[in-house]
Design a protein around this motif. Structure first.
Motif, PDB file in Angstrom:
ATOM      1  N   TYR A 173     -19.760  45.973  81.845  1.00  0.00           N
ATOM      2  CA  TYR A 173     -20.631  46.632  82.520  1.00  0.00           C
ATOM      3  C   TYR A 173     -22.097  47.211  82.608  1.00  0.00           C
ATOM      4  CZ  TYR A 173     -15.522  46.130  84.082  1.00  0.00           C
ATOM      5  OH  TYR A 173     -14.156  46.537  84.808  1.00  0.00           O
ATOM      6  N   GLY A 174     -22.247  47.312  82.902  1.00  0.00           N
ATOM      7  CA  GLY A 174     -24.061  48.340  83.261  1.00  0.00           C
ATOM      8  C   GLY A 174     -23.117  49.756  83.343  1.00  0.00           C
ATOM      9  N   GLU A 175     -24.122  50.702  83.793  1.00  0.00           N
ATOM     10  CA  GLU A 175     -24.296  52.130  83.881  1.00  0.00           C
ATOM     11  C   GLU A 175     -23.132  52.539  84.817  1.00  0.00           C
ATOM     12  OE1 GLU A 175     -26.903  50.404  84.423  1.00  0.00           O
ATOM     13  OE2 GLU A 175     -28.279  51.470  83.008  1.00  0.00           O
ATOM     14  N   ASP A 176     -22.871  51.713  86.308  1.00  0.00           N
ATOM     15  CA  ASP A 176     -22.031  51.969  87.409  1.00  0.00           C
ATOM     16  C   ASP A 176     -20.560  51.913  86.650  1.00  0.00           C
ATOM     17  OD1 ASP A 176     -22.243  49.166  87.368  1.00  0.00           O
ATOM     18  OD2 ASP A 176     -22.582  49.343  89.666  1.00  0.00           O
ATOM     19  N   TYR A 177     -20.287  50.749  86.113  1.00  0.00           N
ATOM     20  CA  TYR A 177     -18.708  50.656  85.759  1.00  0.00           C
ATOM     21  C   TYR A 177     -18.328  49.265  86.382  1.00  0.00           C
ATOM     22  CZ  TYR A 177     -19.609  53.090  81.142  1.00  0.00           C
ATOM     23  OH  TYR A 177     -20.333  53.658  80.018  1.00  0.00           O
ATOM     24  N   ARG A 178     -19.613  49.025  87.923  1.00  0.00           N
ATOM     25  CA  ARG A 178     -18.854  48.359  88.832  1.00  0.00           C
ATOM     26  C   ARG A 178     -19.508  46.435  88.502  1.00  0.00           C
ATOM     27  NH1 ARG A 178     -19.771  52.811  91.638  1.00  0.00           N
ATOM     28  NH2 ARG A 178     -21.384  51.912  92.554  1.00  0.00           N
ATOM     29  N   SER A 179     -20.266  47.042  88.294  1.00  0.00           N
ATOM     30  CA  SER A 179     -21.151  45.352  87.660  1.00  0.00           C
ATOM     31  C   SER A 179     -21.202  44.900  86.667  1.00  0.00           C
ATOM     32  CB  SER A 179     -22.260  45.500  88.959  1.00  0.00           C
ATOM     33  OG  SER A 179     -21.930  45.289  90.467  1.00  0.00           O
ATOM     34  N   PHE A 180     -20.595  43.751  87.068  1.00  0.00           N
ATOM     35  CA  PHE A 180     -21.137  42.965  85.154  1.00  0.00           C
ATOM     36  C   PHE A 180     -22.612  41.617  84.296  1.00  0.00           C
ATOM     37  CE2 PHE A 180     -16.652  41.099  85.777  1.00  0.00           C
ATOM     38  CZ  PHE A 180     -16.049  42.424  84.644  1.00  0.00           C
ATOM     39  N   HIS A 181     -23.027  42.974  84.316  1.00  0.00           N
ATOM     40  CA  HIS A 181     -24.306  42.320  83.843  1.00  0.00           C
ATOM     41  C   HIS A 181     -24.687  41.528  82.909  1.00  0.00           C
ATOM     42  CE1 HIS A 181     -24.978  45.173  87.207  1.00  0.00           C
ATOM     43  NE2 HIS A 181     -25.573  46.884  86.381  1.00  0.00           N
ATOM     44  N   LEU A 182     -24.240  41.070  81.910  1.00  0.00           N
ATOM     45  CA  LEU A 182     -24.325  39.976  80.827  1.00  0.00           C
ATOM     46  C   LEU A 182     -22.732  39.749  80.368  1.00  0.00           C
ATOM     47  CD1 LEU A 182     -25.978  43.025  78.387  1.00  0.00           C
ATOM     48  CD2 LEU A 182     -27.151  41.215  80.006  1.00  0.00           C
ATOM     49  N   PHE A 183     -23.123  38.284  80.064  1.00  0.00           N
ATOM     50  CA  PHE A 183     -22.215  37.469  79.714  1.00  0.00           C
ATOM     51  C   PHE A 183     -22.518  38.356  77.749  1.00  0.00           C
ATOM     52  CE2 PHE A 183     -19.896  34.067  78.168  1.00  0.00           C
ATOM     53  CZ  PHE A 183     -19.272  33.619  78.240  1.00  0.00           C
ATOM     54  N   ILE A 184     -21.128  38.108  77.621  1.00  0.00           N
ATOM     55  CA  ILE A 184     -21.338  37.951  75.715  1.00  0.00           C
ATOM     56  C   ILE A 184     -20.438  36.377  75.107  1.00  0.00           C
ATOM     57  CG2 ILE A 184     -21.304  38.720  73.228  1.00  0.00           C
ATOM     58  CD1 ILE A 184     -21.925  41.318  74.823  1.00  0.00           C
ATOM     59  N   GLY A 185     -20.559  35.472  74.715  1.00  0.00           N
ATOM     60  CA  GLY A 185     -19.613  34.895  74.205  1.00  0.00           C
ATOM     61  C   GLY A 185     -19.673  34.052  72.355  1.00  0.00           C
ATOM     62  N   LYS A 186     -18.429  34.367  71.778  1.00  0.00           N
ATOM     63  CA  LYS A 186     -18.528  34.428  70.472  1.00  0.00           C
ATOM     64  C   LYS A 186     -18.155  33.029  69.755  1.00  0.00           C
ATOM     65  CE  LYS A 186     -17.072  36.924  66.372  1.00  0.00           C
ATOM     66  NZ  LYS A 186     -15.942  38.211  65.981  1.00  0.00           N
ATOM     67  N   VAL A 187     -18.754  32.472  68.947  1.00  0.00           N
ATOM     68  CA  VAL A 187     -18.386  31.383  68.514  1.00  0.00           C
ATOM     69  C   VAL A 187     -18.449  31.758  66.466  1.00  0.00           C
ATOM     70  CG1 VAL A 187     -19.495  28.741  67.610  1.00  0.00           C
ATOM     71  CG2 VAL A 187     -19.554  29.545  69.793  1.00  0.00           C
ATOM     72  N   LYS A 188     -17.717  31.317  66.043  1.00  0.00           N
ATOM     73  CA  LYS A 188     -16.892  31.677  64.779  1.00  0.00           C
ATOM     74  C   LYS A 188     -17.312  33.058  64.739  1.00  0.00           C
ATOM     75  CE  LYS A 188     -16.562  26.997  62.385  1.00  0.00           C
ATOM     76  NZ  LYS A 188     -18.151  26.520  62.201  1.00  0.00           N
ATOM     77  N   ASN A 189     -18.382  33.620  63.683  1.00  0.00           N
ATOM     78  CA  ASN A 189     -18.640  34.815  63.621  1.00  0.00           C
ATOM     79  C   ASN A 189     -20.472  35.493  64.061  1.00  0.00           C
ATOM     80  OD1 ASN A 189     -17.183  35.256  61.618  1.00  0.00           O
ATOM     81  ND2 ASN A 189     -18.310  34.766  60.051  1.00  0.00           N
ATOM     82  N   LYS A 190     -20.754  34.902  65.340  1.00  0.00           N
ATOM     83  CA  LYS A 190     -21.686  34.563  66.207  1.00  0.00           C
ATOM     84  C   LYS A 190     -21.641  35.223  66.893  1.00  0.00           C
ATOM     85  CE  LYS A 190     -26.492  33.253  65.418  1.00  0.00           C
ATOM     86  NZ  LYS A 190     -27.389  32.389  64.964  1.00  0.00           N
ATOM     87  N   SER A 191     -22.122  36.162  67.797  1.00  0.00           N
ATOM     88  CA  SER A 191     -21.765  36.229  69.432  1.00  0.00           C
ATOM     89  C   SER A 191     -22.807  36.423  69.928  1.00  0.00           C
ATOM     90  CB  SER A 191     -21.400  37.679  69.339  1.00  0.00           C
ATOM     91  OG  SER A 191     -19.903  37.897  69.009  1.00  0.00           O
TER      92      SER A 191
END
Length: 328
Positions: A173-191
């Motif tokens: 979430y960004g500042e407004d907590y209503r919209s997603f701005h980023l995606f984080i995907g993790k493979v083993k120990n790396k995001s």
């Protein structure tokens, strides 16, 4: 007088629009088993199934993960497997079905099938918003049977939007907590951090087995990208079912149910031909992605749908001839 006429016209319009969703047949539960009945009290399917899932705008139901029934047409239809959940692809509703061998997406209304190359447990619609341009991009998150996750572009080809299969993932979430701005995907120990266009913008090492990014790393990311605050959704966390509804102050129920007030509390009961009154409780059929939950009444081991989106007020979608046999 003009005001009254206007109110009447608006009310009639609302009633007409509302009545368009009334169903000619609906599931009901008798003695803990589900069947189907129509508005003339004709039993379409005898009660014989233990479990029920709702698909679409109560357009279809699946019994025991096997038998599909088209509510609008009042007929059984072939099932391509166990129903998992529903998603929207290019503004059309598709339902995910699984067998031991494969996963299939089907638009049952248009009879359009998408055969999937991977086996999915569930699929979800998700959107990412560019905070600078306010442009929204639609994706589909797929939870694989292998316990990994992929992010797909929202079109019928369902190509990979990020070229990896992730062990863990989350949306930010960004500042407004209503919209997603980023995606984080993790493979083993790396995001890996992706923006709304699914371009890779950062990668960090995180050795925690379950989290994609620590709070300290998230704070650093926010400062780097010039956000006041960033927050993880915990997208893969289990959602707690908290839906509940209660009787309105003056419920318009089928006439077999009696509405009583005792000590300013509302009680709804059913009086069988023989025996004591049976207390009636509000229930919900859970878990549809498009319409939310469906309102029902439970009395003893029985359940009848009374959701006014689909059933006319006072209409009993339960075989009246069987009521005398009902016991606590």
């Amino acid at each position: 007088m003009k005001i009254k006429i206007l109110v009447l016209i608006v009310s009639c319009y609302q009633l007409t629009a509302f009545s368009q969703t009334f169903k000619g047949s609906l599931p009901y539960k008798q003695d803990n088993l589900w069947g189907v009945i129509d508005t003339t009290q004709q039993i379409i399917i005898e009660p014989q199934y233990k479990r029920l899932r709702v698909l679409g705008d109560l357009d279809y139901v699946q019994f025991d993960g096997k038998q599909l029934f088209d509510i609008n047409k009042g007929v059984k239809i072939d099932s391509e497997g166990i129903y998992a959940n529903g998603i929207t692809i290019e503004e059309h509703r598709y339902f995910l079905f699984n067998t031991d061998e494969k996963s299939t997406l089907i638009d049952l209304k248009r009879q359009d099938t998408i055969n999937l190359s991977l086996k999915y447990d569930r699929m979800y619609n998700v959107s990412l918003l560019d905070p600078k341009t306010n442009k929204k991009r639609d994706y589909i998150a797929g939870a694989l049977a292998s316990r990994k996750m992929v992010l797909l572009k929202n079109n019928k080809d369902l190509p990979l939007a990020a070229q990896k299969k992730f062990d863990e993932f989350d949306f930010v979430y960004g500042e407004d907590y209503r919209s997603f701005h980023l995606f984080i995907g993790k493979v083993k120990n790396k995001s890996y951090v992706y923006n709304s266009e699914l371009r890779l913008i950062r990668s960090v090492v995180n050795t925690d087995e379950y989290e994609v990014m620590s709070m300290d790393q998230l704070d650093v990311l926010a400062k780097t990208l010039k956000f006041d605050k960033l927050r993880l959704k915990c997208f893969s966390c289990a959602e707690v079912q908290s839906s509940f509804w209660s009787f309105s102050d003056d419920p318009i129920l089928p006439e077999i149910f009696t509405v009583e007030y005792k000590n300013n509390r509302l009680f709804v009961t059913y009086k069988p031909t023989e025996g004591d009154k049976i207390e009636v409780s509000p229930e919900l059929l859970y878990g549809n992605e498009f319409i939310g939950d469906v309102e029902t009444l439970g009395f003893g081991k029985n359940e009848v749908i009374v959701d006014y989106r689909y059933v006319k007020t006072k209409m009993l979608m339960f075989p009246e001839s069987e009521l005398k046999q009902i016991k606590n």
